[in-house]
Write a protein that holds these residues in place. Structure first.
Motif, PDB file in Angstrom:
ATOM      1  N   ASP A  13       0.849  -1.193   0.000  1.00  0.00           N
ATOM      2  CA  ASP A  13       0.000   0.000   0.000  1.00  0.00           C
ATOM      3  C   ASP A  13       0.889   1.249   0.000  1.00  0.00           C
ATOM      4  O   ASP A  13       1.074   1.898   1.028  1.00  0.00           O
ATOM      5  CB  ASP A  13      -0.903  -0.042   1.230  1.00  0.00           C
ATOM      6  N   ASN A  14       1.427   1.576  -1.185  1.00  0.00           N
ATOM      7  CA  ASN A  14       2.359   2.701  -1.295  1.00  0.00           C
ATOM      8  C   ASN A  14       2.000   3.610  -2.469  1.00  0.00           C
ATOM      9  O   ASN A  14       2.874   4.290  -3.013  1.00  0.00           O
ATOM     10  CB  ASN A  14       3.791   2.178  -1.475  1.00  0.00           C
ATOM     11  N   MET A  15       0.732   3.678  -2.826  1.00  0.00           N
ATOM     12  CA  MET A  15       0.356   4.412  -4.020  1.00  0.00           C
ATOM     13  C   MET A  15       0.366   5.918  -3.806  1.00  0.00           C
ATOM     14  O   MET A  15      -0.110   6.429  -2.801  1.00  0.00           O
ATOM     15  CB  MET A  15      -1.036   3.978  -4.486  1.00  0.00           C
ATOM     16  N   SER A  16       0.969   6.608  -4.768  1.00  0.00           N
ATOM     17  CA  SER A  16       0.880   8.058  -4.892  1.00  0.00           C
ATOM     18  C   SER A  16       1.198   8.384  -6.344  1.00  0.00           C
ATOM     19  O   SER A  16       1.686   7.517  -7.092  1.00  0.00           O
ATOM     20  CB  SER A  16       1.881   8.762  -3.968  1.00  0.00           C
ATOM     21  N   ILE A  17       0.923   9.615  -6.775  1.00  0.00           N
ATOM     22  CA  ILE A  17       1.235   9.997  -8.146  1.00  0.00           C
ATOM     23  C   ILE A  17       2.737   9.859  -8.386  1.00  0.00           C
ATOM     24  O   ILE A  17       3.171   9.306  -9.411  1.00  0.00           O
ATOM     25  CB  ILE A  17       0.763  11.430  -8.428  1.00  0.00           C
TER      26      ILE A  17
ATOM     27  N   ASN B 210       7.952   4.249 -10.319  1.00  0.00           N
ATOM     28  CA  ASN B 210       8.019   2.784 -10.257  1.00  0.00           C
ATOM     29  C   ASN B 210       6.978   2.146 -11.187  1.00  0.00           C
ATOM     30  O   ASN B 210       6.001   1.555 -10.740  1.00  0.00           O
ATOM     31  CB  ASN B 210       7.784   2.319  -8.817  1.00  0.00           C
ATOM     32  N   PRO B 211       7.177   2.268 -12.501  1.00  0.00           N
ATOM     33  CA  PRO B 211       6.174   1.739 -13.450  1.00  0.00           C
ATOM     34  C   PRO B 211       6.052   0.223 -13.423  1.00  0.00           C
ATOM     35  O   PRO B 211       5.098  -0.317 -13.981  1.00  0.00           O
ATOM     36  CB  PRO B 211       6.689   2.221 -14.801  1.00  0.00           C
ATOM     37  N   GLY B 212       6.975  -0.468 -12.786  1.00  0.00           N
ATOM     38  CA  GLY B 212       6.907  -1.922 -12.705  1.00  0.00           C
ATOM     39  C   GLY B 212       6.339  -2.420 -11.396  1.00  0.00           C
ATOM     40  O   GLY B 212       6.373  -3.621 -11.135  1.00  0.00           O
ATOM     41  N   LYS B 213       5.801  -1.521 -10.556  1.00  0.00           N
ATOM     42  CA  LYS B 213       5.269  -1.931  -9.262  1.00  0.00           C
ATOM     43  C   LYS B 213       3.746  -1.820  -9.236  1.00  0.00           C
ATOM     44  O   LYS B 213       3.190  -0.765  -9.539  1.00  0.00           O
ATOM     45  CB  LYS B 213       5.875  -1.094  -8.139  1.00  0.00           C
ATOM     46  N   PHE B 214       3.114  -2.917  -8.877  1.00  0.00           N
ATOM     47  CA  PHE B 214       1.665  -2.965  -8.740  1.00  0.00           C
ATOM     48  C   PHE B 214       1.344  -2.708  -7.269  1.00  0.00           C
ATOM     49  O   PHE B 214       1.574  -3.555  -6.398  1.00  0.00           O
ATOM     50  CB  PHE B 214       1.145  -4.340  -9.177  1.00  0.00           C
ATOM     51  N   TYR B 215       0.799  -1.513  -6.985  1.00  0.00           N
ATOM     52  CA  TYR B 215       0.495  -1.139  -5.609  1.00  0.00           C
ATOM     53  C   TYR B 215      -0.863  -1.682  -5.214  1.00  0.00           C
ATOM     54  O   TYR B 215      -1.844  -1.550  -5.944  1.00  0.00           O
ATOM     55  CB  TYR B 215       0.543   0.381  -5.443  1.00  0.00           C
TER      56      TYR B 215
ATOM     57  N   TRP C 289      -4.338   4.767  -1.404  1.00  0.00           N
ATOM     58  CA  TRP C 289      -5.132   5.007  -2.609  1.00  0.00           C
ATOM     59  C   TRP C 289      -6.214   6.054  -2.335  1.00  0.00           C
ATOM     60  O   TRP C 289      -6.475   6.917  -3.159  1.00  0.00           O
ATOM     61  CB  TRP C 289      -5.766   3.697  -3.101  1.00  0.00           C
ATOM     62  N   SER C 290      -6.835   5.962  -1.175  1.00  0.00           N
ATOM     63  CA  SER C 290      -7.898   6.914  -0.837  1.00  0.00           C
ATOM     64  C   SER C 290      -7.350   8.312  -0.594  1.00  0.00           C
ATOM     65  O   SER C 290      -7.951   9.314  -0.987  1.00  0.00           O
ATOM     66  CB  SER C 290      -8.642   6.436   0.411  1.00  0.00           C
ATOM     67  N   SER C 291      -6.184   8.393   0.038  1.00  0.00           N
ATOM     68  CA  SER C 291      -5.650   9.711   0.397  1.00  0.00           C
ATOM     69  C   SER C 291      -4.846  10.346  -0.734  1.00  0.00           C
ATOM     70  O   SER C 291      -4.801  11.581  -0.848  1.00  0.00           O
ATOM     71  CB  SER C 291      -4.767   9.580   1.647  1.00  0.00           C
TER      72      SER C 291
END
Length: 903
Positions: A732-736, A742-747, A753-755
């Motif tokens: 759970d490390n998603m941000s813009i 990290n285009p090879g990482k599926f978060y 994601w919500s924040s």
């Protein structure tokens, strides 16, 4: 609550198991039911009275199939009908002896195919003499018996109780849950059955019974003759379209309302079947429905409404008195026209009644009814299933007379015109092109040509390898200055580029579609939505979180990203697709150059990235596919809006693909005409001969998380090229910023994601709405589509069901059939209401929101739109074999496919 796509996907693909149950019994129990170890086994000679009567040529002799029928039982009638649109309509009802009787050719009469094609239940009672056969206790009750008359659990005669009587019920109680065989009492002379008609006609079963009469085990060890003559206990009801209708409509549902649906049937105790009867005292009434139809009244004259092509459904109803009991026939049309008629008379067991829609002034004495083959032929079959033609005329007193018929034309192109010359080459011949007619159907089969299989996978890869080499090391081919067909254009940039030939290539270091038609496209990174909305990203960000203010990566933010000095392949789903990556400077602009070698090019995908030092600043998807992958296919949605989808799903990579030259079932309509005119007009009808396509199609598409530009592999990680960098569970490390870096990482799913990624306009720059609409989509620099294309609006898929809603009848070309679905690796959706063209959507599966695992490949398809449903969810299309959700939503964290539409 966690949402899981398996809630929708698995139901259609559950494979049933098989369980065995055991019961103990004492020696005394065995002695009561079995004879000596050498006594003859109980077994039956199974006969179908109807089939045998027709084989003897007795179909026209009243009472040969169903004893006791009188002239009035088969008399036709005209039934007044009512319509909510004031149509001039009635029902012409005709009746014949037998349940869907089929005539046997002379050369096949010795090999009659019985309708007892499955297991039945048999019950035995016995005694020491013919006059003392006891009904209780039963010798054995409802024992499972094979269609050849052999009991699954052997039972032997006993010389000490040599007289017996046997009863049989088809189908077996094990195969039809709505059938209960009751215990016999001492007052009974035969068993009774509680029988319920399924309300869905597609689930209904025929119901037949038999009795051996008294049988004597006269000589020990020798099997006595024990015959079961099965007779139909139900009435078959069919609806048909008349020839003279002056209006054109499409029937989508027919019903029989307020009919007896549950009752008790008392079996005969005689071999002849006499005495069997329905006891409708206390019976339950209800409605029998056949829905999901598409039968045109203008294109299907005299057609029997038995389901869609190849279904052949019949209403199997309990015999009952109709007059005064409010039983109603109901027909519904797609334009909401309704026709009803109150039924009169009485339904008799073992007969077939046809209710034909007709104008009230119609001459109804001539009957011509086709029956299509029960299923389409497979691509490699050379003989179709049988087709049938029933042709006769009925006098006012109910007397029937055969009317000869013949084939008078073919329609292979679907234009509605028929000629003998239009018989297609793949239809070699028909075994029966004319017949004498009668109340039992004349049957024939079509001889077909086996279709050849083509290796499309090899063709595709050979086409890529043998294409003209583009560019050179000193003058690379700039993908942004050419369209997908190779035509020179002004510069158009994107996050995905199609490559269809070997060569030396170049792409500019530009953010997504920030340049269109040679000029800056700032609307792709600056939103013009009304200000003050926290769910709108007004300035799109680069890898460092800074506002993008220039299309060129090295020029944005006053040159903060200057000196990009490296490039790498992030991942690829085939080896060596891209080589010799380098950064090139030309006229003050910067480019990524690379080579695609003839020896290495094949269908596949790669993600390449440019770096400053060790930091990735942007990445692109390279799709290796033929030029026509980006051809446009217009699709009209349920709201009437046309979307021009790409011919192929973004990133489509076949891994196995063989098939016939035709991808949809090929059909020829055969026109049949009665040879005798009725008031100057000969009745005609049409039978449909269909041959399905064949082959195997498997593959993958790239998959995307909602709002991200980054393509992820649709194949297993183990199938990626060596040195690929794909992390399927990056937490759970998603941000813009993290997404770009990290285009090879599926978060995976979580609070980040919500924040950090809950904006409404990541794929549509000016969007402020959620949910399903046809609002214009403004392509953004995060859009994953090639130049000239963008993610579709959320209503784009509504034409894929008949209602435009989730779960409506699927608008597909043959792919509701499991084999066809597999052969096409998904659905072929009709592109518009005329159903003249289809578009394939692969069932490429998805990456799971919680761990990035690949699921559902070959079973389900999931396709994002540009619009969110909520802060946490995106709108998307979901489908599997039997279910289509055009207006679905799920977590943005899922990895779904993308099907671009033209800008």
């Amino acid at each position: 609550m966690k949402k899981d796509i398996f809630h929708y996907a698995l139901s259609a693909f559950v494979v049933g198991g098989m369980a065995l149950s055991f019961a103990s019994c004492s020696d005394n129990d065995l002695a009561a039911n079995q004879g000596g170890s050498n006594d003859a086994l109980v077994r039956f000679s199974v006969n179908d009275v109807q089939s045998e009567a027709i084989a003897r040529g007795a179909a026209m002799t009243r009472g040969a199939i169903t004893p006791g029928l009188g002239n009035n039982d088969l008399a036709g009638q005209k039934l007044a009908a009512h319509s909510n649109r004031n149509l001039n309509v009635c029902f012409i009802e005709t009746a014949v002896e037998g349940v869907n009787p089929v005539k046997a050719d002379a050369h096949t009469r010795a090999e009659i195919e019985t309708t007892i094609s499955g297991d039945f239940s048999s019950t035995g009672i016995r005694g020491v003499a013919a006059t003392s056969i006891l009904t209780t206790p039963e010798w054995f009750k409802a024992a499972k018996t094979k269609s050849n008359g052999e009991l699954y659990t052997p039972i032997r005669w006993s010389i000490f109780q040599p007289w017996a009587r046997f009863y049989a019920v088809y189908p077996s109680k094990d195969s039809y849950s709505k059938l209960t065989i009751n215990d016999m009492t001492s007052a009974d002379n035969a068993p009774s059955v509680d029988f319920t008609v399924e309300p869905n006609v597609r689930d209904q079963k025929d119901f037949m019974t038999a009795c051996t009469g008294n049988v004597n085990y006269a000589k020990q060890f020798e099997q006595p003759t024990t015959s079961l003559d099965f007779r139909h206990a139900l009435t078959a009801i069919r609806f048909a379209v008349g020839q003279n209708l002056s209006w054109s409509k499409v029937i989508d549902k027919v019903e029989i309302r307020n009919a007896i649906m549950k009752s008790k049937y008392k079996l005969s105790s005689e071999f002849s079947g006499t005495g069997a009867a329905w006891d409708n005292t206390g019976a339950t009434r209800g409605t029998a429905t056949l829905s999901g139809l598409s039968v045109s009244t203008s294109q299907n004259p005299n057609a029997t409404i038995m389901g869609n092509t190849g279904d052949n459904f019949t209403f199997y109803m309990i015999p009952q008195e109709l007059t005064g009991n409010g039983v109603v026939a109901y027909v519904h049309f797609t334009d909401n026209t309704e026709i009803t008629a109150t039924l009169k008379g009485e339904w008799k067991a073992g007969t077939t009644r046809t209710l034909k829609l007709s104008e009230t002034n119609s001459n109804w004495s001539y009957v011509l009814t086709p029956t299509d083959p029960s299923r389409a032929a497979k691509y490699d079959e050379t003989t179709s299933q049988p087709y049938g033609i029933t042709s006769y005329r009925t006098a006012p007193d109910g007397t029937t007379q055969a009317v000869a018929w013949k084939v008078v034309g073919y329609d292979a192109n679907g234009d509605g015109t028929f000629s003998m010359a239009e018989k297609p080459a793949w239809l070699t011949s028909l075994s029966k092109t004319e017949g004498d007619g009668g109340t039992a159907a004349d049957q024939g089969t079509a001889t077909l040509k086996k279709a050849d299989l083509i290796d499309f996978f090899k063709q595709r890869n050979d086409g890529l390898k043998h294409a003209t080499v583009l560019g050179s090391s000193s003058a690379p081919y700039d993908l942004s200055l050419h369209d997908h067909n190779g035509n020179t254009t002004l510069r158009n940039t994107a996050n995905s580029y199609l490559i269809s030939a070997p060569g030396h290539y170049r792409i500019p270091l530009v953010y997504g579609n920030a340049i269109e038609n040679g000029v800056t496209n700032d609307k792709s990174y600056i939103s013009h939505a009304p200000t003050g909305n926290s769910k709108v990203l007004y300035n799109f960000k680069d890898h460092a979180g800074h506002n993008i203010d220039n299309p060129w990566i090295e020029k944005t933010n006053g040159g903060a990203n200057a000196s990009v000095d490296g490039a790498e392949v992030v991942w690829a789903d085939a080896a060596n697709l891209v080589s010799s990556l380098s950064i090139a400077h030309d006229g003050g602009d910067t480019f990524l150059d690379f080579e695609v070698k003839e020896s290495d090019i094949q269908s596949g995908n790669a993600v390449v990235a440019v770096k400053k030092g060790s930091t990735i600043v942007w990445s692109w998807h390279l799709w290796f596919a033929p030029k026509d992958a980006l051809d446009k296919i217009p699709v009209t949605n349920h709201q009437g809006v046309v979307y021009n989808f790409t011919k192929e799903t973004l990133g489509w990579k076949p891994t196995q693909w063989t098939g016939t030259t035709y991808t949809s079932a090929r059909t020829v309509k055969v026109k049949v005409e009665q040879t005798v005119a009725n008031n100057g007009t000969k009745a005609y009808t049409v039978i449909n001969i269909i041959q399905n396509p064949g082959g195997v199609k498997k593959g993958a598409t790239t998959l995307y998380q909602f709002g991200r530009k980054d393509a992820f592999p649709g194949v297993a990680s183990s199938a990626l090229a060596t040195n690929s960098h794909f992390t399927e569970n990056a937490g759970d490390n998603m941000s813009i910023m993290n997404g770009i870096l990290n285009p090879g990482k599926f978060y995976t799913y979580g609070s980040n994601w919500s924040s950090n990624y809950s904006y409404y306009n990541l794929w549509s720059a000016d969007n402020t709405t959620t949910g399903f609409n046809d609002n214009f989509v403004v392509k953004t620099v995060y859009d994953p589509c090639p130049a000239g294309f963008k993610m579709p609006a959320s209503n784009a898929f509504t034409g894929f069901t008949t209602t435009g809603q989730d779960g409506g009848a699927t608008n597909v070309d043959g792919t509701r059939d499991w084999q066809t679905y597999q052969s096409n690796f998904g659905h072929n959706f009709w592109t518009n209401s005329s159903k003249t063209a289809a578009i394939n959507f692969p069932a490429s599966g998805y990456l799971h929101y919680s761990n990035g695992s690949l699921n559902g490949v070959g079973d389900s398809g999931c396709y994002w739109s540009a619009v969110p449903k909520y802060s946490s969810d995106g709108c998307y299309l979901f489908f599997n074999l039997s279910y289509v959700k055009t207006l679905n939503e799920n977590y943005r964290t899922y990895g779904f496919a993308a099907r671009p539409v033209s800008e």
